[in-house]
Design a protein around this motif. Sequence first.
Motif, PDB file in Angstrom:
ATOM      1  N   GLY A 116      -3.919  12.181 -18.757  1.00 39.56           N
ATOM      2  CA  GLY A 116      -3.662  11.531 -17.479  1.00 39.56           C
ATOM      3  C   GLY A 116      -2.450  12.023 -16.727  1.00 39.56           C
ATOM      4  O   GLY A 116      -2.167  11.517 -15.643  1.00 39.56           O
ATOM      5  N   CYS A 117      -1.751  13.028 -17.254  1.00 38.37           N
ATOM      6  CA  CYS A 117      -0.573  13.525 -16.535  1.00 38.37           C
ATOM      7  C   CYS A 117      -0.966  14.355 -15.324  1.00 38.37           C
ATOM      8  O   CYS A 117      -0.107  14.855 -14.593  1.00 38.37           O
ATOM      9  CB  CYS A 117       0.343  14.317 -17.456  1.00 38.37           C
ATOM     10  N   ASN A 118      -2.275  14.488 -15.081  1.00 37.94           N
ATOM     11  CA  ASN A 118      -2.760  15.196 -13.891  1.00 37.94           C
ATOM     12  C   ASN A 118      -2.762  14.315 -12.649  1.00 37.94           C
ATOM     13  O   ASN A 118      -3.100  14.769 -11.558  1.00 37.94           O
ATOM     14  CB  ASN A 118      -4.183  15.717 -14.126  1.00 37.94           C
ATOM     15  N   MET A 119      -2.388  13.033 -12.809  1.00 40.21           N
ATOM     16  CA  MET A 119      -2.256  12.130 -11.663  1.00 40.21           C
ATOM     17  C   MET A 119      -0.953  11.367 -11.787  1.00 40.21           C
ATOM     18  O   MET A 119      -0.522  11.060 -12.900  1.00 40.21           O
ATOM     19  CB  MET A 119      -3.420  11.140 -11.597  1.00 40.21           C
ATOM     20  N   MET A 120      -0.337  11.047 -10.652  1.00 41.85           N
ATOM     21  CA  MET A 120       0.891  10.257 -10.686  1.00 41.85           C
ATOM     22  C   MET A 120       1.079   9.488  -9.386  1.00 41.85           C
ATOM     23  O   MET A 120       0.531   9.848  -8.338  1.00 41.85           O
ATOM     24  CB  MET A 120       2.109  11.150 -10.937  1.00 41.85           C
ATOM     25  N   LEU A 121       1.841   8.407  -9.496  1.00 39.73           N
ATOM     26  CA  LEU A 121       2.288   7.673  -8.319  1.00 39.73           C
ATOM     27  C   LEU A 121       3.504   8.382  -7.752  1.00 39.73           C
ATOM     28  O   LEU A 121       4.385   8.809  -8.498  1.00 39.73           O
ATOM     29  CB  LEU A 121       2.683   6.242  -8.705  1.00 39.73           C
ATOM     30  N   ILE A 122       3.543   8.534  -6.439  1.00 39.94           N
ATOM     31  CA  ILE A 122       4.705   9.154  -5.806  1.00 39.94           C
ATOM     32  C   ILE A 122       5.097   8.338  -4.572  1.00 39.94           C
ATOM     33  O   ILE A 122       4.302   7.573  -4.028  1.00 39.94           O
ATOM     34  CB  ILE A 122       4.443  10.618  -5.393  1.00 39.94           C
ATOM     35  N   GLN A 123       6.330   8.504  -4.138  1.00 40.49           N
ATOM     36  CA  GLN A 123       6.779   7.865  -2.912  1.00 40.49           C
ATOM     37  C   GLN A 123       6.376   8.725  -1.715  1.00 40.49           C
ATOM     38  O   GLN A 123       6.224   9.939  -1.808  1.00 40.49           O
ATOM     39  CB  GLN A 123       8.289   7.637  -2.962  1.00 40.49           C
ATOM     40  N   SER A 124       6.194   8.075  -0.587  1.00 37.57           N
ATOM     41  CA  SER A 124       5.612   8.750   0.572  1.00 37.57           C
ATOM     42  C   SER A 124       6.457   9.905   1.091  1.00 37.57           C
ATOM     43  O   SER A 124       5.932  10.844   1.685  1.00 37.57           O
ATOM     44  CB  SER A 124       5.377   7.736   1.695  1.00 37.57           C
TER      45      SER A 124
END
Length: 292
Positions: A116-124
């Motif tokens: 799952g490290c292929n997706m992440m939450l990021i700030q805009s």
Amino acid sequence: MKISTTTLLLAAALGVAAHPSAHAHRHLHRSAVEKRTDFVMAKRPAPVVPAKAAVAPPPVAVPPTTPFARPQASQPSGSGTGASVYTPFCGGKPSKRATAAEISYKGNVGTPGNYGCNMMLIQSGIADKYDYTATFTNAGSQDQACACWNKIGADNGINGFFKGNQVFNFNLPAGGKQVIAADANTQGGCSCGPGALSLTNFGQFAGSWVEFDFGNQSNGGWSGADASCLVAAKNGLSIPGLNVCGSGTCSTIYPGGTGKNAYLAGMEDADGVGLNLPAGKINLQITVDYRG
């Protein structure tokens, strides 16, 4: 990206944790099967062949509140939670790629030991530093609980869209925004629900899904996305509005299950629905609790 009943039954026969059910999506993207000049979906799975039981990767220690959660930076650089400075996927390690000879195209699900490290939450504020992003906006008056997943689960089953197999959860406040970033060759989806996520009796995420296929390696780097309510419709569950747009094209579900250019009730056999996006940088604009 429609996951099939046949595929789920096949996955169960091979010893992975998938639940056979008649409500699931029928097809996979055709990108692993044939080449076309546009973005294409997958045909029915290949005939059953003997296969060794999948071995799940070693467990990874994570905070107890969010499955497969990623560390979050402390200094804000925009709206939403998650990384506030550019952070490479999987710590910069090459992601595991699968071949088209597999039962279904696996794509990018992270690295060994770091599913799952292929997706992440990021700030805009750092969204422009990533090639494949999706910006979620809550158009409603209720906070939304959301989950995102890879099509292929951590045990190599076609079961990422069941509760407990998701990559991460996040909260989307009323009127708020959240950006997720995905690495190239990622196939997955997300679903949100007011206050809590909607589930079927089998523990599958319901509601309205956004499904995405970012930079598909086997399809010349093309991307695709769609809005789908097939699971909720088949199970008689609530269908919230959802709008998914990219490069001037939208896939829309209205509250209750009508819509356009989206997977609606009875469209399990349909192909070519949604967004077909040529290779290049993609930002999906996703409106949750969409009402038109």
